[in-house]
Design an enzyme around this catalytic site. Structure first.
Site, PDB file in Angstrom:
ATOM      1  N   TRP A  11       0.765  -1.082   0.080  1.00 50.62           N
ATOM      2  CA  TRP A  11       0.155  -0.200   0.174  1.00 50.62           C
ATOM      3  C   TRP A  11       0.776   1.196  -0.073  1.00 50.62           C
ATOM      4  CZ3 TRP A  11      -4.885  -0.406   3.713  1.00 50.62           C
ATOM      5  CH2 TRP A  11      -5.584  -1.660   3.366  1.00 50.62           C
ATOM      6  N   LYS A  12       2.031   1.154   0.231  1.00 55.42           N
ATOM      7  CA  LYS A  12       3.078   2.145   0.554  1.00 55.42           C
ATOM      8  C   LYS A  12       2.489   3.358   1.386  1.00 55.42           C
ATOM      9  CE  LYS A  12       4.671   1.190  -3.856  1.00 55.42           C
ATOM     10  NZ  LYS A  12       5.365   1.803  -5.382  1.00 55.42           N
ATOM     11  N   HIS A  95      12.781  -2.196   0.063  1.00 54.37           N
ATOM     12  CA  HIS A  95      12.046  -1.755  -1.282  1.00 54.37           C
ATOM     13  C   HIS A  95      12.995  -0.696  -1.894  1.00 54.37           C
ATOM     14  CE1 HIS A  95       9.185   0.207  -3.608  1.00 54.37           C
ATOM     15  NE2 HIS A  95       8.600  -0.821  -3.513  1.00 54.37           N
ATOM     16  N   GLU A  97      12.301   2.007  -2.855  1.00 54.58           N
ATOM     17  CA  GLU A  97      11.854   3.328  -2.160  1.00 54.58           C
ATOM     18  C   GLU A  97      12.432   3.649  -1.005  1.00 54.58           C
ATOM     19  OE1 GLU A  97       7.636   3.081  -2.694  1.00 54.58           O
ATOM     20  OE2 GLU A  97       7.859   2.790  -4.828  1.00 54.58           O
ATOM     21  N   GLU A 167      11.772  -6.394  -8.511  1.00 54.58           N
ATOM     22  CA  GLU A 167      11.008  -4.943  -8.741  1.00 54.58           C
ATOM     23  C   GLU A 167      12.048  -4.244  -9.478  1.00 54.58           C
ATOM     24  OE1 GLU A 167       7.411  -4.533  -6.420  1.00 54.58           O
ATOM     25  OE2 GLU A 167       9.168  -3.574  -5.295  1.00 54.58           O
ATOM     26  N   GLY A 173       5.600   1.952 -10.433  1.00 52.56           N
ATOM     27  CA  GLY A 173       4.545   2.988 -10.547  1.00 52.56           C
ATOM     28  C   GLY A 173       4.594   3.889 -11.700  1.00 52.56           C
ATOM     29  N   SER A 213       4.155  -2.192 -11.661  1.00 49.71           N
ATOM     30  CA  SER A 213       3.226  -2.266 -12.596  1.00 49.71           C
ATOM     31  C   SER A 213       2.227  -3.427 -12.974  1.00 49.71           C
ATOM     32  CB  SER A 213       3.464  -1.286 -13.878  1.00 49.71           C
ATOM     33  OG  SER A 213       4.180  -0.024 -13.583  1.00 49.71           O
ATOM     34  N   GLY A 234       1.799  -2.519  -6.364  1.00 48.98           N
ATOM     35  CA  GLY A 234       1.609  -1.361  -5.470  1.00 48.98           C
ATOM     36  C   GLY A 234       0.315  -0.680  -5.937  1.00 48.98           C
ATOM     37  N   GLY A 235       0.335   0.257  -6.877  1.00 51.97           N
ATOM     38  CA  GLY A 235      -1.118   0.954  -7.121  1.00 51.97           C
ATOM     39  C   GLY A 235      -2.016  -0.036  -7.318  1.00 51.97           C
TER      40      GLY A 235
END
Ligand code: PGA
Length: 249
Positions: A11-12, A95, A97, A167, A173, A213, A234-235
């Protein structure tokens, strides 16, 4: 060896506690699938309400990060004990990020992986190359290095239980999903690397996800590849589409 698929949402930094409850309740009926481990990795503050909302369903709640110390003066961090006490079973480690924005390195990733296993938490260990690295043809060397350091001093017994998420950073994203062939090539190389470090048995047991993605339309082909055992999403994990991804077949 047949491996059980694992499809995890990341969910980030999205959803307040009350929104988290609403999303779990919305997705609960859509993500039923006995053949797949379904995990929602949520922000720390959402873990307890999401856990409550997921009770009685097939959803496991995971964390997006944790620190590698037990407790103490580490303002803002979450310890493995806190996660375990809340009922968490999975934790995303390293991750891109976290590596990019919060200065995590292969070494801190290794410390976190070791600490997760000490507490019987299953780490979802992230790796992945940048666009420049892909264009320079150093992807496989780079990923092998990330994997080797992440698994330093991890026993074979624990390694077999780990989850790795491949990833590619350029696919996260961006809507630019890796082709199934590109994803399979790297996931296969990761499995070979695990075989080099350990043995065939560990390499055959470890689960490797693709992330970047993933959508309801790309999931079926990606998840059909031999070395891809599910996805880190993710999204699309924040929408009803996640139900379609979990039921990709
Ligand atoms: P994305 O994110 O599906 O939105 O690309 C994947 C991830 O970062 O785990």
């Amino acid at each position: 060896m047949s491996r059980r698929m694992i499809i995890a949402g990341n969910w980030k930094m999205n959803k307040t506690p009350s929104e988290a409850v609403a999303l779990v309740n919305e997705l609960k009926p859509l993500v039923k699938n006995d053949e797949v481990d379904v995990v929602f990795c949520v922000p720390a503050i959402d873990i307890i309400p999401a856990m409550e909302a997921a009770k009685g369903s097939n959803i496991s709640i995971g964390a997006e990060n944790m620190y590698f110390e037990e407790s103490g003066a580490y303002t803002g961090e979450i310890s493995p004990n806190m996660l375990v006490d809340a009922g968490v079973k999975y934790v995303i480690i390293g991750h891109s990020e976290r590596r990019g924005y919060f200065a995590e390195t292969d070494e801190t990733v290794n410390k976190k992986v070791l600490k997760a296993f000490e507490h019987d938490l299953t780490p979802i260990i992230c790796c992945g190359e940048s666009l420049t690295q892909r264009e320079q043809g150093v992807t496989l060397d780079f990923i092998r290095q990330q994997i080797k350091i992440a698994f330093l001093n991890v026993s074979a017994e624990n390694a077999a239980k780990a989850v790795i998420a491949y990833e590619p950073i350029w696919a996260i994203g961006t809507g630019k999903v890796a082709t199934s062939e590109q994803a399979q090539e790297v996931c296969h190389a990761i499995r070979c690397c695990i075989e080099d470090i350990y043995d065939k048995e560990v390499a055959g047991a470890i689960r490797i996800q693709y992330g970047g993605s993933v959508s309801a339309s790309s999931a079926p082909e990606l998840f059909a590849m031999e070395d891809i055992d599910g996805g880190l999403v993710g999204g699309a994990s924040l929408k009803a589409d996640f139900g379609k991804i979990v039921n990709y077949k």
